[in-house]
Design a protein around this motif. Structure first.
Motif, PDB file in Angstrom:
ATOM      1  N   THR A 126       0.641  -1.075  -0.165  1.00 37.34           N
ATOM      2  CA  THR A 126      -0.001   0.071  -0.008  1.00 37.34           C
ATOM      3  C   THR A 126       0.897   1.211   0.083  1.00 37.34           C
ATOM      4  N   ALA A 127       0.290   2.418  -0.037  1.00 36.76           N
ATOM      5  CA  ALA A 127       1.008   3.529  -0.332  1.00 36.76           C
ATOM      6  C   ALA A 127       1.620   4.170   1.175  1.00 36.76           C
ATOM      7  N   SER A 128       1.180   3.720   2.256  1.00 33.02           N
ATOM      8  CA  SER A 128       1.459   3.914   3.502  1.00 33.02           C
ATOM      9  C   SER A 128       1.040   3.045   4.429  1.00 33.02           C
ATOM     10  N   GLY A 129       1.416   3.174   5.893  1.00 31.71           N
ATOM     11  CA  GLY A 129       0.855   2.178   6.830  1.00 31.71           C
ATOM     12  C   GLY A 129      -0.404   2.572   7.046  1.00 31.71           C
ATOM     13  N   SER A 130      -0.736   3.928   7.170  1.00 22.62           N
ATOM     14  CA  SER A 130      -2.276   4.528   7.250  1.00 22.62           C
ATOM     15  C   SER A 130      -3.026   3.677   6.253  1.00 22.62           C
ATOM     16  N   ALA A 131      -2.581   4.048   5.017  1.00 24.78           N
ATOM     17  CA  ALA A 131      -3.361   3.327   4.023  1.00 24.78           C
ATOM     18  C   ALA A 131      -3.703   2.026   4.311  1.00 24.78           C
ATOM     19  N   ALA A 132      -2.712   1.153   4.756  1.00 24.82           N
ATOM     20  CA  ALA A 132      -3.033  -0.284   5.078  1.00 24.82           C
ATOM     21  C   ALA A 132      -4.110  -0.465   6.040  1.00 24.82           C
ATOM     22  N   LEU A 133      -4.085   0.432   7.115  1.00 21.07           N
ATOM     23  CA  LEU A 133      -4.898   0.222   8.083  1.00 21.07           C
ATOM     24  C   LEU A 133      -6.222   0.649   7.813  1.00 21.07           C
ATOM     25  N   GLU A 134      -6.628   1.805   6.819  1.00 19.98           N
ATOM     26  CA  GLU A 134      -7.758   2.187   6.833  1.00 19.98           C
ATOM     27  C   GLU A 134      -8.309   1.234   5.717  1.00 19.98           C
ATOM     28  N   ALA A 135      -7.493   0.478   4.945  1.00 20.79           N
ATOM     29  CA  ALA A 135      -8.095  -0.397   3.978  1.00 20.79           C
ATOM     30  C   ALA A 135      -8.674  -1.737   4.631  1.00 20.79           C
ATOM     31  N   SER A 136      -7.947  -1.946   5.657  1.00 17.21           N
ATOM     32  CA  SER A 136      -8.115  -3.199   6.585  1.00 17.21           C
ATOM     33  C   SER A 136      -9.605  -2.961   7.317  1.00 17.21           C
ATOM     34  N   ILE A 137      -9.743  -1.808   7.717  1.00 15.15           N
ATOM     35  CA  ILE A 137     -11.157  -1.421   8.558  1.00 15.15           C
ATOM     36  C   ILE A 137     -12.308  -1.381   7.500  1.00 15.15           C
ATOM     37  N   LEU A 138     -11.902  -0.751   6.242  1.00 14.44           N
ATOM     38  CA  LEU A 138     -13.012  -0.999   5.136  1.00 14.44           C
ATOM     39  C   LEU A 138     -13.136  -2.389   4.698  1.00 14.44           C
ATOM     40  N   ALA A 139     -12.291  -3.189   4.767  1.00 12.23           N
ATOM     41  CA  ALA A 139     -12.574  -4.583   3.951  1.00 12.23           C
ATOM     42  C   ALA A 139     -12.917  -5.553   5.175  1.00 12.23           C
ATOM     43  N   THR A 140     -12.910  -5.343   6.419  1.00 12.50           N
ATOM     44  CA  THR A 140     -13.362  -6.257   7.561  1.00 12.50           C
ATOM     45  C   THR A 140     -14.718  -5.737   8.150  1.00 12.50           C
ATOM     46  N   ALA A 183       0.231  -3.053  13.236  1.00  9.42           N
ATOM     47  CA  ALA A 183       1.505  -3.476  13.480  1.00  9.42           C
ATOM     48  C   ALA A 183       2.587  -2.925  12.812  1.00  9.42           C
ATOM     49  N   ALA A 184       2.453  -1.638  12.814  1.00  8.24           N
ATOM     50  CA  ALA A 184       3.307  -0.759  12.185  1.00  8.24           C
ATOM     51  C   ALA A 184       4.727  -1.113  12.105  1.00  8.24           C
ATOM     52  N   ALA A 185       5.313  -1.097  13.381  1.00  8.46           N
ATOM     53  CA  ALA A 185       6.664  -1.499  13.460  1.00  8.46           C
ATOM     54  C   ALA A 185       7.258  -2.932  13.509  1.00  8.46           C
ATOM     55  N   ALA A 186       6.311  -3.767  13.338  1.00  8.13           N
ATOM     56  CA  ALA A 186       6.500  -5.283  13.562  1.00  8.13           C
ATOM     57  C   ALA A 186       7.086  -6.221  12.526  1.00  8.13           C
ATOM     58  N   VAL A 227      -3.264  -8.013   9.336  1.00  8.63           N
ATOM     59  CA  VAL A 227      -2.139  -7.421  10.130  1.00  8.63           C
ATOM     60  C   VAL A 227      -1.266  -6.013   9.202  1.00  8.63           C
ATOM     61  N   CYS A 228      -1.318  -4.799   9.593  1.00  2.56           N
ATOM     62  CA  CYS A 228      -1.010  -3.747   8.879  1.00  2.56           C
ATOM     63  C   CYS A 228       0.639  -3.460   9.271  1.00  2.56           C
ATOM     64  N   LEU A 229       1.514  -3.243   8.223  1.00  2.00           N
ATOM     65  CA  LEU A 229       2.781  -2.860   8.383  1.00  2.00           C
ATOM     66  C   LEU A 229       2.924  -1.548   7.896  1.00  2.00           C
ATOM     67  N   SER A 230       3.955  -0.760   8.584  1.00  4.30           N
ATOM     68  CA  SER A 230       4.523   0.459   7.730  1.00  4.30           C
ATOM     69  C   SER A 230       5.774   0.226   7.406  1.00  4.30           C
ATOM     70  N   PHE A 231       6.080   0.707   6.168  1.00  9.84           N
ATOM     71  CA  PHE A 231       7.316   1.050   5.408  1.00  9.84           C
ATOM     72  C   PHE A 231       7.737   2.132   5.475  1.00  9.84           C
ATOM     73  N   HIS A 232       7.448   3.033   6.291  1.00  7.74           N
ATOM     74  CA  HIS A 232       7.912   4.409   6.486  1.00  7.74           C
ATOM     75  C   HIS A 232       9.349   4.421   6.713  1.00  7.74           C
ATOM     76  N   ALA A 233      10.180   5.725   6.284  1.00  4.19           N
ATOM     77  CA  ALA A 233      11.497   5.619   6.435  1.00  4.19           C
ATOM     78  C   ALA A 233      11.938   5.376   7.832  1.00  4.19           C
ATOM     79  N   THR A 234      11.392   5.647   8.601  1.00  4.90           N
ATOM     80  CA  THR A 234      11.999   5.357  10.159  1.00  4.90           C
ATOM     81  C   THR A 234      11.750   3.888  10.532  1.00  4.90           C
ATOM     82  N   LYS A 235      11.281   3.019   9.862  1.00  3.58           N
ATOM     83  CA  LYS A 235      11.084   1.533  10.109  1.00  3.58           C
ATOM     84  C   LYS A 235      12.352   0.919   9.473  1.00  3.58           C
ATOM     85  N   THR A 236      12.545  -0.349  10.209  1.00  4.86           N
ATOM     86  CA  THR A 236      13.718  -0.977   9.758  1.00  4.86           C
ATOM     87  C   THR A 236      13.655  -1.542   8.511  1.00  4.86           C
TER      88      THR A 236
END
Length: 387
Positions: free
Chosen positions: A60-74, A165-168, A185-194
């Motif tokens: 997804t475009a961002s971790g926030s997008a992953a979370l929002e899409a998961s709410i809509l999908a479930t 699970a942004a940082a997991a 489960v939603c992950l973030s791939f933001h620049a601050t993540k590993t």
């Protein structure tokens, strides 16, 4: 102590030349977004890394997008009889904002003092559960919740559950069994993540129909047609971000080893400091390698530590501040009592962390912590030889 201020988070993405190896075919294909070949390759390689025998990833475009899409999908959008999204106050603002964008009113719950996450049993007994349309459970600092307990919570209450699970990322790699057929489960791939694509994210879900719902939600409600058939938005990952992610995967083992060594050095420094600093140190593998955390004895010591770190030219952060319920935008949201959230917000301090943080800098940081806190540090035992 230092001539230059040292940031609390100092990420480094792949070199441009490494990314270009993936980008150079784009102008030939003229396919830059809308689930192109680079995104497909990224999803395939990530699925293999997570130990799956089939694709379990939607980028997804961002971790926030992953979370929002998961709410809509479930859960879909909020309804008058189920207006609430149950979620912890002890989290980043994106968690609650994603719920709001799907029409829900955040209902803030306190967290467990040991896991720093929501207690599934408490949620099941909550008097307002009948008015909750979705439950968003956070994996704080990468600490994954008990997925079996969350699946049981869903079966017991019938309320959709989503995991932020942004940082997991590392925790999922280490325990791929946490990828569920029931709960995204939603992950973030933001620049601050590993693991990072610069900006991006992903939904991990072993259910094919569920993943198709994520694709639909992140593409304006389209699925195999140009007809909008459900609530959606533009949450797709671009081919440019996918290129960064592919280059990051090429260097991932080296980067993970570097983070492991930094966490190990931190622990050694605390163990040999000889200082008596009452607190608890947290680092990888218990939490994401992106963080180094000190839980001070009390709020007074924590406040003093922040001052001393700043004076010594070291960055620090209360990553989740004092809880979302104290932030201006969320002041009117309903909530439970917040004893644990308040305590964690006051005492848990983020120390500088980077894959290339030097042993000398770590020693200086630990010296500041030890000199400020005054009594012995009890730190989380390191797993011998592990990541």
């Amino acid at each position: 102590m230092n001539a230059q201020f040292h940031k609390v988070c100092n990420p480094l993405l792949p070199e441009a030349a490494a990314i270009f190896e993936y980008l150079k075919t784009l102008n030939q294909a003229r396919w830059y977004t809308n689930r192109g070949t680079l995104q497909a390759s990224l999803e395939e390689r990530l699925s293999m890394l997570f130990g799956a025998d089939h694709n379990v990833v939607v980028a997804t475009a961002s971790g926030s997008a992953a979370l929002e899409a998961s709410i809509l999908a479930t859960a879909g959008t909020a309804t008058p009889d189920k207006p609430y999204a149950f979620l912890p106050s002890y989290t980043f603002a994106a968690t609650a904002l994603a719920a709001e964008r799907c029409g829900y009113t955040p209902y803030f719950l306190d967290v467990d003092p040991e896991t720093w996450s929501l207690d599934p049993d408490m949620i099941a007994r909550h008097p307002k559960i009948i008015n909750a349309g979705v439950i968003i459970v956070v994996a704080p600092y990468g600490r994954m919740p008990d997925m079996v307990a969350l699946e049981t919570l869903y079966k017991k209450t019938g309320v959709a559950v989503v995991v932020d699970a942004a940082a997991a990322f590392e925790q999922v790699v280490a325990a791929p069994g946490c990828i569920s057929a029931t709960i995204p489960v939603c992950l973030s791939f933001h620049a601050t993540k590993t693991f990072s694509t610069g900006e991006g994210g992903a939904v991990l879900w072993s259910d094919q129909i569920g993943r198709e719902s994520i694709v639909q939600a992140t593409n304006f409600g389209f699925l195999n047609s140009r007809e909008c058939r459900s609530a959606g938005f533009n949450g797709k990952m671009s081919e440019y971000s996918a290129a960064v992610g592919l280059a990051m995967l090429d260097m991932l083992e080296e980067r993970r080893q570097e983070y492991f060594e930094v966490s190990h050095t931190y622990r050694q420094a605390f163990a040999s400091s000889g200082a008596n600093s009452s607190g608890q140190f947290f680092a990888s593998p218990e939490i994401s390698s992106a963080y180094a955390l000190i839980l001070a004895r009390d709020s007074i010591v924590a406040a003093e530590l922040c001052v001393e770190l700043q004076v010594s030219q070291f960055g620090w952060r209360r990553w989740y501040e004092s809880g979302l319920h104290n932030m201006a935008h969320f002041l009117d949201c309903p909530r439970d009592a917040m004893a644990v959230t308040t305590d964690l917000g006051d005492r848990l301090i983020g120390l500088p962390m980077a894959h290339d943080l030097s042993e000398d800098k770590i020693a200086q940081i630990v010296d500041v912590v030890a000199a400020t806190c005054e009594t012995e540090v009890a730190f989380v035992a390191e797993q011998a030889g592990g990541r």
